[in-house]
Design a protein around this motif. Structure first.
Motif, short mmCIF file in Angstrom:
data_model
loop_
_atom_site.label_atom_id
_atom_site.label_comp_id
_atom_site.label_asym_id
_atom_site.label_seq_id
_atom_site.Cartn_x
_atom_site.Cartn_y
_atom_site.Cartn_z
N ALA A 81 97.62 16.41 55.64
CA ALA A 81 97.07 15.74 56.83
C ALA A 81 95.76 16.37 57.26
O ALA A 81 94.80 15.66 57.59
CB ALA A 81 98.09 15.78 57.96
N VAL A 82 95.69 17.71 57.26
CA VAL A 82 94.45 18.39 57.66
C VAL A 82 93.33 18.07 56.68
O VAL A 82 92.20 17.76 57.10
CB VAL A 82 94.68 19.92 57.78
CG1 VAL A 82 93.36 20.67 57.91
CG2 VAL A 82 95.58 20.22 58.97
N LEU A 94 89.16 17.69 68.25
CA LEU A 94 90.50 17.11 68.35
C LEU A 94 91.37 17.57 67.19
O LEU A 94 92.55 17.92 67.38
CB LEU A 94 90.44 15.58 68.41
CG LEU A 94 91.78 14.87 68.54
CD1 LEU A 94 92.56 15.34 69.76
CD2 LEU A 94 91.58 13.36 68.56
N LEU A 95 90.82 17.60 66.00
CA LEU A 95 91.57 18.06 64.83
C LEU A 95 92.02 19.50 65.02
O LEU A 95 93.17 19.85 64.76
CB LEU A 95 90.73 17.93 63.56
CG LEU A 95 91.33 18.49 62.28
CD1 LEU A 95 92.70 17.91 62.00
CD2 LEU A 95 90.38 18.25 61.12
N ALA A 128 106.45 18.18 66.48
CA ALA A 128 105.56 18.67 65.42
C ALA A 128 105.29 17.57 64.39
O ALA A 128 104.16 17.41 63.92
CB ALA A 128 106.15 19.90 64.75
N LEU A 129 106.31 16.79 64.06
CA LEU A 129 106.12 15.69 63.12
C LEU A 129 105.14 14.66 63.69
O LEU A 129 104.22 14.20 62.98
CB LEU A 129 107.46 15.02 62.80
CG LEU A 129 107.37 13.78 61.92
CD1 LEU A 129 106.83 14.13 60.53
CD2 LEU A 129 108.73 13.10 61.81
N LEU A 130 105.29 14.33 64.96
CA LEU A 130 104.37 13.36 65.59
C LEU A 130 102.94 13.88 65.64
O LEU A 130 101.99 13.13 65.41
CB LEU A 130 104.89 12.98 66.98
CG LEU A 130 106.20 12.19 66.99
CD1 LEU A 130 106.70 12.01 68.42
CD2 LEU A 130 106.05 10.85 66.28
N ALA A 134 99.66 12.31 63.85
CA ALA A 134 98.39 12.12 64.57
C ALA A 134 97.24 12.75 63.81
O ALA A 134 96.15 12.16 63.70
CB ALA A 134 98.49 12.70 65.99
N ILE A 135 97.44 13.94 63.27
CA ILE A 135 96.40 14.60 62.48
C ILE A 135 96.02 13.72 61.29
O ILE A 135 94.82 13.53 61.00
CB ILE A 135 96.87 15.99 61.98
CG1 ILE A 135 96.99 16.97 63.16
CG2 ILE A 135 95.91 16.55 60.92
CD1 ILE A 135 97.69 18.27 62.82
#
Length: 141
Positions: A81-82, A94-95, A128-130, A134-135
């Motif tokens: 995701a990152v 935001l990231l 944490a999953l959410l 979002a990431i």
């Protein structure tokens, strides 16, 4: 000809990836803490057969080992995701905030797991999953 050179920088989000990668090892250390130097016959850590030794643990040590496994399981999605967010040009501030929030939630998750706070642990896991989802999508346009 453009002579400007792009210089990549190690962002807060990338530092968070490093921290998240170290969390499973912190859980393993926690599960083994206090047993180093004790004779194996007295329940001391067995470096000759560490997985079997961990599998025999009870209570908070067993939960620390389970938190280790879950931390390894959650890691690929966070790393991906990152990287995807960076690749898509997500807003860096935001990231960084979301990546930091993810790491903090994972730390709270581990603490709640070891402390046997199952309902709170599950809620934090979901949070944490959410955040991770979002990431993944913050760079989507």
């Amino acid at each position: 000809m453009n002579t400007t050179m792009h210089v990549a920088r190690f962002t807060v989000a990338y530092w968070c990836v490093l921290i998240a990668a170290l969390l499973p090892m912190a859980c393993a250390w926690l599960a083994k803490s206090g047993t180093f130097g004790k004779p194996r016959k007295d329940g001391g850590y067995d470096n000759n057969d560490p997985r079997a030794w961990l599998a025999r643990q009870k209570d908070w040590r067993a939960r620390a080992n389970a938190a280790q496994a879950n931390s390894f399981e959650a890691l690929p999605f966070f790393i991906g995701a990152v990287i995807i967010a960076h690749t898509l040009g997500a807003g860096q501030t935001l990231l960084d905030i979301l990546a930091f929030a993810y790491v903090m939630l994972r730390i709270f998750y581990i603490l709640m797991y070891v402390s046997d706070m199952a309902m709170a642990r599950s809620a934090v896991w979901t949070g944490a999953l959410l955040v991770n989802i979002a990431i993944l999508f913050i760079g989507y346009r």
